[in-house]
Design a protein around this motif. Sequence first.
Motif, mmCIF file in Angstrom:
data_model
loop_
_atom_site.group_PDB
_atom_site.id
_atom_site.type_symbol
_atom_site.label_atom_id
_atom_site.label_comp_id
_atom_site.label_asym_id
_atom_site.label_seq_id
_atom_site.Cartn_x
_atom_site.Cartn_y
_atom_site.Cartn_z
ATOM 1 N N CYS A 229 0.831 -1.214 0.000
ATOM 2 C CA CYS A 229 0.000 0.000 0.000
ATOM 3 C C CYS A 229 0.864 1.262 0.000
ATOM 4 N N LEU A 232 1.928 1.759 -3.519
ATOM 5 C CA LEU A 232 0.811 2.287 -4.306
ATOM 6 C C LEU A 232 0.630 3.785 -4.072
ATOM 7 N N ALA A 233 0.796 4.209 -2.817
ATOM 8 C CA ALA A 233 0.673 5.640 -2.518
ATOM 9 C C ALA A 233 1.773 6.432 -3.213
ATOM 10 N N GLY A 235 3.312 5.531 -5.942
ATOM 11 C CA GLY A 235 3.004 5.530 -7.367
ATOM 12 C C GLY A 235 1.891 6.502 -7.731
ATOM 13 N N HIS A 236 0.911 6.636 -6.846
ATOM 14 C CA HIS A 236 -0.218 7.525 -7.140
ATOM 15 C C HIS A 236 0.189 8.994 -7.080
ATOM 16 N N TRP A 237 1.028 9.352 -6.102
ATOM 17 C CA TRP A 237 1.326 10.767 -5.891
ATOM 18 C C TRP A 237 2.607 11.238 -6.574
ATOM 19 N N PRO A 240 4.536 7.007 -10.949
ATOM 20 C CA PRO A 240 3.564 6.008 -11.421
ATOM 21 C C PRO A 240 4.167 4.635 -11.717
ATOM 22 N N ASP A 243 3.801 1.484 -9.359
ATOM 23 C CA ASP A 243 2.610 0.632 -9.286
ATOM 24 C C ASP A 243 2.911 -0.788 -9.766
ATOM 25 N N TRP A 310 -6.250 -1.451 -7.057
ATOM 26 C CA TRP A 310 -5.690 -1.065 -5.770
ATOM 27 C C TRP A 310 -6.588 -1.431 -4.588
#
Length: 375
Positions: A229, A232-233, A235-237, A240, A243, A310
Amino acid sequence: MNPAERLLEVGRYEEAERSVRESLAAYPSDAALLALLASILRARHDYPAALAAASAAVAANPRRSAGHVERAESLILLIRSREAVDAATTAVTLDPSWPGGHLVLARALVAARSLPAARDAARQGLSLAPRSVAVLLTVADVERAAGHREAALEAVQAALALDPGNAYGRWLLAMLDAERLRVRKSMRALREVARDRPAAPDIIAMTWPIRGVLSGLRRGLAVGAVAVCFLLAVGHWWWPQVDTFARYVSAVLAAVMIGFAARVLVPAGRLPWRCLRLLPRLMRSASVASLVLVIVAVGALIAFASSGWWVLAVVALGAVPVLWALGLVEMVGAGLDDPGMRPALLGLAGELREWWRTTKRELREAWTADGRRGE
């Protein structure tokens, strides 16, 4: 030897208690008889009554170490470890040459989590009786509690060399094998011990492969799901490309956990699963719920690795606190099956009630005094 002692040795506890109570009717202040009664009651799992008898033995003859030893034994079982240490220390002070006092002190110190002092006490007992099976097994228990498995193994093997049929020594060796993941050897030994003692099989011990896997997967998910997780955070902010790496991590994590479970459960065979349904009700329910939740969480990680959705990683993360809560429930369920746990919980509840009454009274008195000063 007192007839009651012989009856105690062969497990005829009811007859032993009746015999010693008949003797106490004639000699109600006999410290030796009271200590023997405490030992019998302890064998019958009536720990509060055993403590009362041991305390009476101490009151009858405070200079006799056996009463203090029996009192310490009962206090250990009632989870009153600090008081047990005090009682055992008194016994050792009164008779420093008796190995039994040092052994009880070592067990009390283990219960109080004073492991270095416990090792010293056990070694002192060993120096007084180096070829005693009871002493060697106590040394093994203490070393195991302190995390020194090789020293524990050496002591168990020495005890079994003197008494190959000792049931507790064989059980302890099986549990040491379990901690080293020698699954087949451990389960075979536990099965043999249960066969030799059909009246008192250790059901909880025979489910160790299931409980051990749950414990390992609980820790693995706590670390792995948080890591996935977190990636993922990131990658999101910020990045990328991370991910995809998170999906690889999820796949590897799921594969490692499945491999670990297979490594333990396949060699264990069907015995742990048969024993699972015989566990105390609360413990069994928590274990079954944990198994279901682990399957869901690992499945979510596999699904996330293949789909990249996700939400599935968040599902795995959400399972972690529930698994830890179920682990706590499992521990409570195992404890409630212990005859010493219920009196301990009742004692704690009584102390909390007394604390609340005292607090309310003191607050009421303080408010009354403040009101008078205000007038």
